[in-house]
Design a protein around this motif. Sequence first.
Motif, mmCIF file in Angstrom:
data_model
loop_
_atom_site.group_PDB
_atom_site.id
_atom_site.type_symbol
_atom_site.label_atom_id
_atom_site.label_comp_id
_atom_site.label_asym_id
_atom_site.label_seq_id
_atom_site.Cartn_x
_atom_site.Cartn_y
_atom_site.Cartn_z
ATOM 1 N N GLY A 62 0.693 8.540 10.215
ATOM 2 C CA GLY A 62 1.337 7.573 9.343
ATOM 3 C C GLY A 62 1.681 6.290 10.076
ATOM 4 N N LYS A 63 2.194 6.432 11.293
ATOM 5 C CA LYS A 63 2.535 5.246 12.089
ATOM 6 C C LYS A 63 1.292 4.428 12.417
ATOM 7 C CE LYS A 63 6.626 7.341 14.210
ATOM 8 N NZ LYS A 63 7.230 7.850 15.469
ATOM 9 N N GLN A 64 0.200 5.119 12.727
ATOM 10 C CA GLN A 64 -1.045 4.412 13.025
ATOM 11 C C GLN A 64 -1.529 3.622 11.807
ATOM 12 O OE1 GLN A 64 -3.387 4.571 15.996
ATOM 13 N NE2 GLN A 64 -1.309 4.790 16.820
ATOM 14 N N LEU A 65 -1.437 4.225 10.641
ATOM 15 C CA LEU A 65 -1.881 3.534 9.431
ATOM 16 C C LEU A 65 -0.975 2.356 9.100
ATOM 17 C CD1 LEU A 65 -2.825 6.619 7.225
ATOM 18 C CD2 LEU A 65 -4.405 4.907 8.128
ATOM 19 N N CYS A 66 0.352 2.535 9.225
ATOM 20 C CA CYS A 66 1.279 1.430 8.954
ATOM 21 C C CYS A 66 1.010 0.255 9.884
ATOM 22 C CB CYS A 66 2.718 1.911 9.102
ATOM 23 S SG CYS A 66 3.308 2.894 7.709
ATOM 24 N N ARG A 67 0.765 0.555 11.155
ATOM 25 C CA ARG A 67 0.459 -0.497 12.124
ATOM 26 C C ARG A 67 -0.832 -1.214 11.744
ATOM 27 N NH1 ARG A 67 -4.125 -0.384 15.008
ATOM 28 N NH2 ARG A 67 -3.741 1.821 15.424
ATOM 29 N N ALA A 68 -1.858 -0.459 11.362
ATOM 30 C CA ALA A 68 -3.139 -1.075 11.016
ATOM 31 C C ALA A 68 -3.025 -1.913 9.749
ATOM 32 C CB ALA A 68 -4.207 0.005 10.844
ATOM 33 N N PHE A 69 -2.266 -1.451 8.766
ATOM 34 C CA PHE A 69 -2.064 -2.250 7.554
ATOM 35 C C PHE A 69 -1.280 -3.520 7.868
ATOM 36 C CE2 PHE A 69 -2.904 1.684 4.987
ATOM 37 C CZ PHE A 69 -3.915 1.142 4.205
ATOM 38 N N ALA A 70 -0.247 -3.409 8.722
ATOM 39 C CA ALA A 70 0.550 -4.584 9.083
ATOM 40 C C ALA A 70 -0.306 -5.636 9.755
ATOM 41 C CB ALA A 70 1.700 -4.166 9.993
ATOM 42 N N ASP A 115 -10.409 2.775 17.487
ATOM 43 C CA ASP A 115 -9.191 2.697 16.697
ATOM 44 C C ASP A 115 -9.521 3.149 15.276
ATOM 45 O OD1 ASP A 115 -6.890 2.041 15.304
ATOM 46 O OD2 ASP A 115 -6.579 0.151 16.368
ATOM 47 N N ILE A 116 -9.376 4.450 15.037
ATOM 48 C CA ILE A 116 -9.785 5.024 13.754
ATOM 49 C C ILE A 116 -8.981 4.434 12.604
ATOM 50 C CG2 ILE A 116 -10.047 7.150 12.444
ATOM 51 C CD1 ILE A 116 -11.914 7.039 14.787
ATOM 52 N N ALA A 117 -7.658 4.320 12.780
ATOM 53 C CA ALA A 117 -6.823 3.794 11.705
ATOM 54 C C ALA A 117 -7.262 2.388 11.308
ATOM 55 C CB ALA A 117 -5.357 3.796 12.128
ATOM 56 N N ALA A 118 -7.576 1.545 12.299
ATOM 57 C CA ALA A 118 -8.021 0.181 12.005
ATOM 58 C C ALA A 118 -9.333 0.193 11.227
ATOM 59 C CB ALA A 118 -8.173 -0.615 13.301
ATOM 60 N N CYS A 119 -10.230 1.100 11.576
ATOM 61 C CA CYS A 119 -11.512 1.204 10.862
ATOM 62 C C CYS A 119 -11.296 1.643 9.421
ATOM 63 C CB CYS A 119 -12.426 2.195 11.576
ATOM 64 S SG CYS A 119 -12.991 1.687 13.214
ATOM 65 N N ILE A 155 0.851 -1.196 0.000
ATOM 66 C CA ILE A 155 0.000 0.000 0.000
ATOM 67 C C ILE A 155 0.882 1.239 0.000
ATOM 68 C CG2 ILE A 155 -1.916 1.175 1.141
ATOM 69 C CD1 ILE A 155 -2.551 -1.725 0.327
ATOM 70 N N ALA A 156 0.536 2.221 -0.797
ATOM 71 C CA ALA A 156 1.223 3.517 -0.781
ATOM 72 C C ALA A 156 0.405 4.501 0.043
ATOM 73 C CB ALA A 156 1.408 4.050 -2.197
ATOM 74 N N ILE A 157 1.055 5.161 0.978
ATOM 75 C CA ILE A 157 0.425 6.230 1.756
ATOM 76 C C ILE A 157 1.004 7.546 1.272
ATOM 77 C CG2 ILE A 157 0.065 7.230 4.041
ATOM 78 C CD1 ILE A 157 0.436 4.468 5.241
ATOM 79 N N PHE A 158 0.187 8.350 0.610
ATOM 80 C CA PHE A 158 0.666 9.635 0.119
ATOM 81 C C PHE A 158 0.686 10.646 1.262
ATOM 82 C CE2 PHE A 158 -0.764 8.583 -4.413
ATOM 83 C CZ PHE A 158 0.549 8.357 -4.824
ATOM 84 N N THR A 159 1.883 11.084 1.614
ATOM 85 C CA THR A 159 2.039 12.069 2.683
ATOM 86 C C THR A 159 3.444 12.645 2.620
ATOM 87 O OG1 THR A 159 1.985 12.439 5.070
ATOM 88 C CG2 THR A 159 2.774 10.301 4.333
ATOM 89 N N ASP A 160 3.586 13.885 3.065
ATOM 90 C CA ASP A 160 4.900 14.502 3.228
ATOM 91 C C ASP A 160 5.261 14.624 4.699
ATOM 92 O OD1 ASP A 160 5.659 14.988 0.517
ATOM 93 O OD2 ASP A 160 4.131 16.548 0.414
ATOM 94 N N PHE A 205 -3.591 5.188 -0.023
ATOM 95 C CA PHE A 205 -4.285 5.932 1.035
ATOM 96 C C PHE A 205 -3.761 7.366 0.983
ATOM 97 C CE2 PHE A 205 -5.514 7.662 5.015
ATOM 98 C CZ PHE A 205 -6.552 6.889 5.510
ATOM 99 N N VAL A 206 -4.660 8.317 0.729
ATOM 100 C CA VAL A 206 -4.252 9.719 0.630
ATOM 101 C C VAL A 206 -4.318 10.355 2.017
ATOM 102 C CG1 VAL A 206 -4.661 11.938 -0.471
ATOM 103 C CG2 VAL A 206 -5.143 9.819 -1.722
ATOM 104 N N ARG A 207 -3.146 10.559 2.592
ATOM 105 C CA ARG A 207 -3.061 11.177 3.915
ATOM 106 C C ARG A 207 -2.757 12.668 3.814
ATOM 107 N NH1 ARG A 207 -5.020 12.616 7.736
ATOM 108 N NH2 ARG A 207 -3.692 13.715 9.172
#
Length: 297
Positions: free
Chosen positions: A15-23, A279-283, A4-9, A61-63
Amino acid sequence: MRRIAIFTDDPGWHGKQLCRAFAERDCVAEYVSLTACRIQTAGIPLLHIPGFEQKLPDAVFVRGVPGGSLEEVVFYLDVLHALKLLGVPVYNDGHAIERSVDKAMTSFLLQNAGLPTPMTWVLRDRDEALTVAEQELAAGHYLISKPLFGSQGEGIRRIEKSTDLFWLTSSHGIYYLQRFVECDGEGYYDKRVFVINGKAVAAMRRRGISWLNNVARGATCEAIALSDEVAELAVRAVAVLKMDYAGVDIIRQRDGSLSVIEVNSVPAWKGLQSVCGVDIAACLVQDLLERHVGQSA
């Protein structure tokens, strides 16, 4: 394993929350800046996404979408549109980003759909903008002057008296004026409702230290019980703007009616999660994978 690509600068906490939820769903997420992407019609693939040269991501995922000139912003949106045309799920997609990042279009679409939202004027001529402001002040209404593109309260001014008209600011020659909404009760606050796939999953009250209720501007977060009335209005607003998910800001006015102030297609949720216990990222990850990638729990 899906990538998954997370678009963010600025990955940060979100970002960490999303990476954890994807993992946790057996996916590998990688941060990518839209500024580093390119469209290339001279070869295959037609899109160059750093880190995904051999195969485009399974989903995006557009962050965050960087600011910049009109040309730069259009290019970033072109990348999002192109990904979707190439069969890559984009969450939220380019059209959703366009509809919400442009405050004029957001106000137009909400009003056109019959949803309660503050009276708004968007115009080019400064003299006409001054006339609108003078008429509103004479009628006893404060006004908010906002940049057409912006977030976290940047560049917003409240016009309370005629001398404030000297501070009437434009966004590259366009004036966005909105009638200031007084909330019921004491102080300043609004409600942020987080909507995912047509369901209000969490909400909080944001209580500002001034008339700006942005957490980035010092507002505090409070847990609230989400009423059916507020939840339904938030869901309807997100449906009008055709978003996968959004943060909807709603104010209850002094007459008891509700008004949609803003709909954010790239909402932060750190403050919300601190008080709601969800857990918003998980949702978000679950919704993206199950509806758009076909991965069930």
